[in-house]
Design a protein around this motif. Structure first.
Motif, PDB file in Angstrom:
ATOM      1  N   ALA A  13     -29.933  -2.117  32.162  1.00 55.79           N
ATOM      2  CA  ALA A  13     -28.990  -1.244  32.872  1.00 55.79           C
ATOM      3  C   ALA A  13     -27.752  -2.021  33.310  1.00 55.79           C
ATOM      4  O   ALA A  13     -26.621  -1.561  33.155  1.00 55.79           O
ATOM      5  N   ALA A  14     -27.974  -3.216  33.850  1.00 55.57           N
ATOM      6  CA  ALA A  14     -26.827  -4.022  34.289  1.00 55.57           C
ATOM      7  C   ALA A  14     -25.935  -4.372  33.098  1.00 55.57           C
ATOM      8  O   ALA A  14     -24.703  -4.309  33.196  1.00 55.57           O
ATOM      9  N   ARG A  63     -25.535  -2.696  30.322  1.00 56.63           N
ATOM     10  CA  ARG A  63     -24.766  -1.512  29.903  1.00 56.63           C
ATOM     11  C   ARG A  63     -23.488  -1.381  30.740  1.00 56.63           C
ATOM     12  O   ARG A  63     -22.437  -1.017  30.233  1.00 56.63           O
ATOM     13  N   ALA A  64     -23.603  -1.678  32.035  1.00 59.90           N
ATOM     14  CA  ALA A  64     -22.433  -1.536  32.909  1.00 59.90           C
ATOM     15  C   ALA A  64     -21.403  -2.638  32.692  1.00 59.90           C
ATOM     16  O   ALA A  64     -20.206  -2.380  32.711  1.00 59.90           O
ATOM     17  N   VAL A  65     -21.849  -3.877  32.495  1.00 56.03           N
ATOM     18  CA  VAL A  65     -20.877  -4.979  32.485  1.00 56.03           C
ATOM     19  C   VAL A  65     -20.285  -5.269  31.111  1.00 56.03           C
ATOM     20  O   VAL A  65     -19.181  -5.814  31.027  1.00 56.03           O
ATOM     21  N   PHE A 119     -16.630  -4.834  30.308  1.00 52.25           N
ATOM     22  CA  PHE A 119     -15.687  -5.561  31.155  1.00 52.25           C
ATOM     23  C   PHE A 119     -15.790  -7.079  30.999  1.00 52.25           C
ATOM     24  O   PHE A 119     -15.072  -7.815  31.671  1.00 52.25           O
ATOM     25  N   SER A 120     -16.685  -7.523  30.144  1.00 45.93           N
ATOM     26  CA  SER A 120     -16.883  -8.967  30.039  1.00 45.93           C
ATOM     27  C   SER A 120     -15.653  -9.639  29.454  1.00 45.93           C
ATOM     28  O   SER A 120     -15.042  -9.157  28.512  1.00 45.93           O
ATOM     29  N   GLY A 121     -15.319 -10.795  30.021  1.00 42.89           N
ATOM     30  CA  GLY A 121     -14.297 -11.648  29.435  1.00 42.89           C
ATOM     31  C   GLY A 121     -14.884 -12.452  28.288  1.00 42.89           C
ATOM     32  O   GLY A 121     -15.931 -12.093  27.732  1.00 42.89           O
ATOM     33  N   ASP A 131     -18.915 -13.491  29.952  1.00 41.82           N
ATOM     34  CA  ASP A 131     -18.141 -14.495  30.663  1.00 41.82           C
ATOM     35  C   ASP A 131     -19.019 -15.081  31.779  1.00 41.82           C
ATOM     36  O   ASP A 131     -20.039 -14.497  32.149  1.00 41.82           O
ATOM     37  N   ALA A 132     -18.601 -16.237  32.298  1.00 41.52           N
ATOM     38  CA  ALA A 132     -19.478 -16.974  33.216  1.00 41.52           C
ATOM     39  C   ALA A 132     -19.794 -16.196  34.489  1.00 41.52           C
ATOM     40  O   ALA A 132     -20.922 -16.267  35.012  1.00 41.52           O
ATOM     41  N   LEU A 133     -18.829 -15.436  35.003  1.00 42.33           N
ATOM     42  CA  LEU A 133     -19.092 -14.689  36.245  1.00 42.33           C
ATOM     43  C   LEU A 133     -20.141 -13.613  36.015  1.00 42.33           C
ATOM     44  O   LEU A 133     -21.072 -13.449  36.820  1.00 42.33           O
ATOM     45  N   LEU A 193     -24.244 -13.159  37.297  1.00 46.47           N
ATOM     46  CA  LEU A 193     -24.836 -11.931  37.839  1.00 46.47           C
ATOM     47  C   LEU A 193     -26.138 -11.586  37.119  1.00 46.47           C
ATOM     48  O   LEU A 193     -27.176 -11.344  37.753  1.00 46.47           O
ATOM     49  N   ARG A 233     -25.486 -11.011  42.522  1.00 46.72           N
ATOM     50  CA  ARG A 233     -24.138 -10.902  43.087  1.00 46.72           C
ATOM     51  C   ARG A 233     -23.820 -12.130  43.930  1.00 46.72           C
ATOM     52  O   ARG A 233     -22.667 -12.582  43.974  1.00 46.72           O
ATOM     53  N   ASN A 292     -20.509 -14.029  43.236  1.00 44.66           N
ATOM     54  CA  ASN A 292     -19.511 -14.077  44.310  1.00 44.66           C
ATOM     55  C   ASN A 292     -19.312 -15.497  44.836  1.00 44.66           C
ATOM     56  O   ASN A 292     -18.199 -15.874  45.209  1.00 44.66           O
ATOM     57  N   PHE A 295     -17.242 -17.268  42.349  1.00 42.16           N
ATOM     58  CA  PHE A 295     -15.868 -16.762  42.443  1.00 42.16           C
ATOM     59  C   PHE A 295     -15.157 -17.350  43.663  1.00 42.16           C
ATOM     60  O   PHE A 295     -13.971 -17.697  43.599  1.00 42.16           O
ATOM     61  N   PHE A 319     -11.332 -15.297  33.164  1.00 39.61           N
ATOM     62  CA  PHE A 319     -12.551 -14.490  33.118  1.00 39.61           C
ATOM     63  C   PHE A 319     -12.286 -13.026  32.792  1.00 39.61           C
ATOM     64  O   PHE A 319     -13.211 -12.222  32.749  1.00 39.61           O
ATOM     65  N   SER A 320     -11.021 -12.677  32.581  1.00 44.00           N
ATOM     66  CA  SER A 320     -10.724 -11.268  32.361  1.00 44.00           C
ATOM     67  C   SER A 320     -11.301 -10.787  31.048  1.00 44.00           C
ATOM     68  O   SER A 320     -11.250 -11.471  30.031  1.00 44.00           O
ATOM     69  N   GLY A 321     -11.847  -9.565  31.078  1.00 46.29           N
ATOM     70  CA  GLY A 321     -12.258  -8.896  29.853  1.00 46.29           C
ATOM     71  C   GLY A 321     -11.043  -8.280  29.170  1.00 46.29           C
ATOM     72  O   GLY A 321      -9.889  -8.662  29.452  1.00 46.29           O
ATOM     73  N   ARG A 368     -11.267  -6.498  46.896  1.00 47.89           N
ATOM     74  CA  ARG A 368     -12.683  -6.574  46.534  1.00 47.89           C
ATOM     75  C   ARG A 368     -13.374  -5.226  46.774  1.00 47.89           C
ATOM     76  O   ARG A 368     -14.286  -4.856  46.030  1.00 47.89           O
ATOM     77  N   LEU A 375     -19.937   2.427  38.365  1.00 49.27           N
ATOM     78  CA  LEU A 375     -20.232   2.149  36.956  1.00 49.27           C
ATOM     79  C   LEU A 375     -21.679   1.716  36.757  1.00 49.27           C
ATOM     80  O   LEU A 375     -22.311   2.063  35.751  1.00 49.27           O
ATOM     81  N   MET A 376     -22.211   0.970  37.690  1.00 53.17           N
ATOM     82  CA  MET A 376     -23.624   0.571  37.611  1.00 53.17           C
ATOM     83  C   MET A 376     -24.520   1.805  37.728  1.00 53.17           C
ATOM     84  O   MET A 376     -25.496   1.960  36.983  1.00 53.17           O
ATOM     85  N   ALA A 420     -24.678   3.670  34.617  1.00 52.65           N
ATOM     86  CA  ALA A 420     -25.488   3.000  33.599  1.00 52.65           C
ATOM     87  C   ALA A 420     -26.980   3.085  33.890  1.00 52.65           C
ATOM     88  O   ALA A 420     -27.790   2.544  33.140  1.00 52.65           O
ATOM     89  N   TYR A 475     -28.475   2.067  36.847  1.00 57.48           N
ATOM     90  CA  TYR A 475     -28.936   1.028  37.765  1.00 57.48           C
ATOM     91  C   TYR A 475     -29.219   1.700  39.105  1.00 57.48           C
ATOM     92  O   TYR A 475     -28.303   2.123  39.799  1.00 57.48           O
TER      93      TYR A 475
END
Lengths: 453, 453
Positions: free
Chosen positions: A52-53, A55-57, A60-62, A76-78, A82, A208, A212, A215, B60-62, B208, B218-219, B222, B224
């Motif tokens: 599920a996670a 599917r959401a991310v 948006f992944s870098g 991406d690493a962030l 998660l 998170r 976080n 980040f 890190f941007s997608g 944030r 969004l989670m 999906a 979650y």
């Protein structure tokens, strides 16, 4: 109110520490912490919570630099931090700092491993940062526990974000002021409610916290400033989120007292209060062999909290099984199992498990302490067997041996990535201090993962 | 403890609301909220705080779908929400829900605009979602204010995340259960400490909140899952983060009482307590014309909080100028200015400003209420002029007209993107309900931005 500059003093210690300042015994516990974390991250990798996670991310992944441990996807690493924080906690099988009930490794190791694949670091430095992160996290937890936890904060998330910020900040070489900013940015993101227990959002918290905290360190590195007394200021984190603030727990004996040496590792994939019962039932099984088939009934006497938290008589799903001391005892007696395989939907509904489970009774005994249990087995011929467990395996008094950590690792990871990858990964994990952490992440990847829809 | 299902009832209202259920007057206030937000986001776009945040997030941007408003960079929608939330707040020039001191638009509009560029929506639906988000955010704020704020939480962040989750969840069509999960995921991410005021991390909070609230929705989409009573449960957000919980503020008169209609817009780029003084000095300047040169001294009598918060006698930087009632009064008298141009390093150190500033005195008068001031100007010939301001411009009693919002928009945006882009963007902004929001974001982009190192 304290006059001590808590954030500043802590930051100074974190940035100044060298790997060789950490005693060998503490580093060795750090390696055990790492191996246990890695096994749990692989073990939870194919859980529906991770699906599920993802599917959401995914949209948006870098740049996909970093492995979702035990899966084929990269992020991406962030976002990888998660996901790895989620998977390492989702089976309730991870490590425990027993003084605070913090599960230390998830927020820290998940952040460091994801970062190591995009900003290379040696395994030695990785382990140094892991120990520092756990130390910061547990000390900050000590400063506010139990009031902060009793108030309703999930301390693994709320303290974990500081640990991740400190660990990442150390390994990327923040200076003292930047480290203060990183701790401030961690303080202002600290969150996670115990109300979420029993849902996917529980394991979101260490995930998170990892993301976080990382980040926070990266923002500070980029020159994004913050309060330099985020922990102890009048409106800083400790005063806002807790009625107790014991700053000696944070600053006292830094470098000589090591909370990171007090980590423990769950032998069983469920809440810690059932552990004495499973331990005792496994011992009985060893002792009686085939006579397991002759059990007429079982009676448990345990601390009232055990029944309050895990008193489900008729669990219907694997997850509910984790909250049933009856199922857990039956499964330990019939199969010797307390691993994730004991808490599947299939096993919870097996007729022979249900048959024995229904012949198990339990009573609350306020005289018992939380870590003990008395078990009486009555056989069909009327004879009985008594078993008292004073401290369960996995406690500080009876810590898991390295071999037991290995068995735990193999038994959960092989279900997800197969035996060959598991054995190879385990061998690498023990050598973390000599290897490139990125190579260990790569070695966790199976040939194929069930695709996320 | 309430027996009401707060999260469930609120979620049901949010998912069921149609744009036409919102009264025209409330939608019109929503348009003003949007225009004001957009001007502030452009006005803050070239601030060093945005540069620092961009340095951290760029690696890190997608997929770069979404505009950083007023700049040439694009980011994935989650990171764009963060940046737009930061820039729209960084000049302390945004909107204010005066009952809670929430700055409502930042967390909501920043999330919606970033999302609109990757998941198209009509401007009409955008505005509906904006109003819903502001409504949810301010109602949740009302339920815990002032205790929650007094405790040290920056309520724009802590309540804003709920608003962003509700707004995004509405516009992407979550069902009721998913909306409950989204609010639960928002609750467990709610954070932001007042200790961060005076640092870049203050504007991190609305950023944030936008990003985390969007992520919560969004989670949930999906699959979650989360607690379905994240707001009101025993260990839910309101009980953990506040000693006051007034759930009637959340559920009472839903759809008839509109907090979103009570938004106000700062006429001056500084904390709201100086506003009466700037207002009064601007009025005096209008009345006396060239006699400004004949001022011998100025004396202010204001609420004690004014001097407590903004009593800096000798500010050295533009940012410090925002915390100096003396500088603010001098600048309003000599230049008629309370815009961001009044709070630059250059203006704060101009000899003629300093000369007049040093002849301004102030006293705390507990009999004054916070929104009023008494100003006495003494001229070189010994004559005096008295000015009493009962309610400053920008308050609910004296709201900014649309023309004043336009002037505010133009005066800050033209400094960043030039007059031509500013005028075009302003014309589009008023027509948000008829346009594609993504086209408005695109129209904010200047020919070139100073590159982030």
């Amino acid at each position: 109110m304290t006059e001590r500059k808590v954030t500043a003093e802590l930051a100074e210690w974190v940035v100044g520490l060298k790997g060789s300042d950490i005693p060998e015994s503490v580093r060795a516990e750090g390696v055990r912490t790492f191996v246990n974390w890695l096994g749990c991250a692989v073990g939870g990798a194919d859980h529906e919570t991770a699906d599920a996670a993802l599917r959401a991310v995914m949209p948006f992944s870098g740049q996909r630099t970093s492995t979702v441990i035990g899966r084929t996807e990269k992020l991406d690493a962030l976002h990888a931090a998660l996901l790895n924080g989620i998977t390492s906690h989702v089976l309730d099988y991870d490590d425990t700092h027993l003084k605070t009930i913090i599960h230390p490794a998830g927020p820290i190791a998940s952040a460091l491993m994801a970062l190591a694949e995009t900003r290379p670091m040696s395994g030695y430095d990785f382990l140094t940062a892991l120990v520092i992160g756990v130390e910061v996290e547990c000390r900050i937890g000590n400063a506010v526990y139990p009031d902060h936890y009793d108030r309703g904060w999930h301390i693994t998330g709320t303290a974990g974000v500081f640990g991740a910020a400190a660990a990442v900040g150390h390994v990327i070489g923040l200076n003292k002021q930047q480290m203060q900013w990183a701790l401030g940015l961690a303080a202002t993101q600290s969150s996670g409610l115990r109300e979420m227990f029993g849902t996917m959002t529980k394991s979101f918290h260490p995930g998170r916290a990892a993301q976080n905290g990382m980040f926070a360190a990266l923002m500070a590195e980029a020159g994004y400033d913050s309060s330099e007394q985020g922990i102890e200021a009048k409106r800083g984190w400790a005063n806002v989120a807790s009625t107790k603030q014991d700053y000696d727990e944070i600053l006292g004996e830094l470098g000589t007292r090591w909370e990171a040496a007090l980590n423990s590792y769950k032998p069983f994939a469920c809440g810690i209060v059932i552990h004495p019962t499973i331990d005792g039932c496994q011992q009985i099984r060893e002792e009686i062999g085939a006579r397991v088939a002759d059990i007429a009934s079982v009676h448990l006497r345990a601390h009232p909290l055990v029944l309050e938290l895990t008193g489900k008589k008729t669990p219907r799903t694997g997850l509910e099984g984790k909250f049933s001391v009856y199922h857990s005892a039956a499964c330990a007696l019939l199969r010797g199992d307390g691993a994730p395989t004991a808490f599947t939907d299939e096993v919870v509904t097996l007729p022979e498990i249900i048959d024995l489970r229904d012949r198990i009774t339990a009573e609350a005994n306020p005289a018992c302490h939380e870590a003990s249990v008395d078990i009486t087995v009555t056989f069909k011929d009327g004879t009985t067997l008594e078993k008292h467990v004073e401290r369960a395996i996995g406690s500080l008094e009876r810590p898991l041996s390295n071999e037991q950590i290995e068995t735990k690792f193999v038994n959960q990871a092989k279900l997800v990535v197969g035996e060959e990858i598991t054995r190879n990964l385990l061998a690498l994990a023990w050598k973390i201090e000599e290897l490139n952490p990125a190579d260990i992440a790569a070695a966790s990847v199976p040939a194929a993962t069930r695709a996320v829809e």
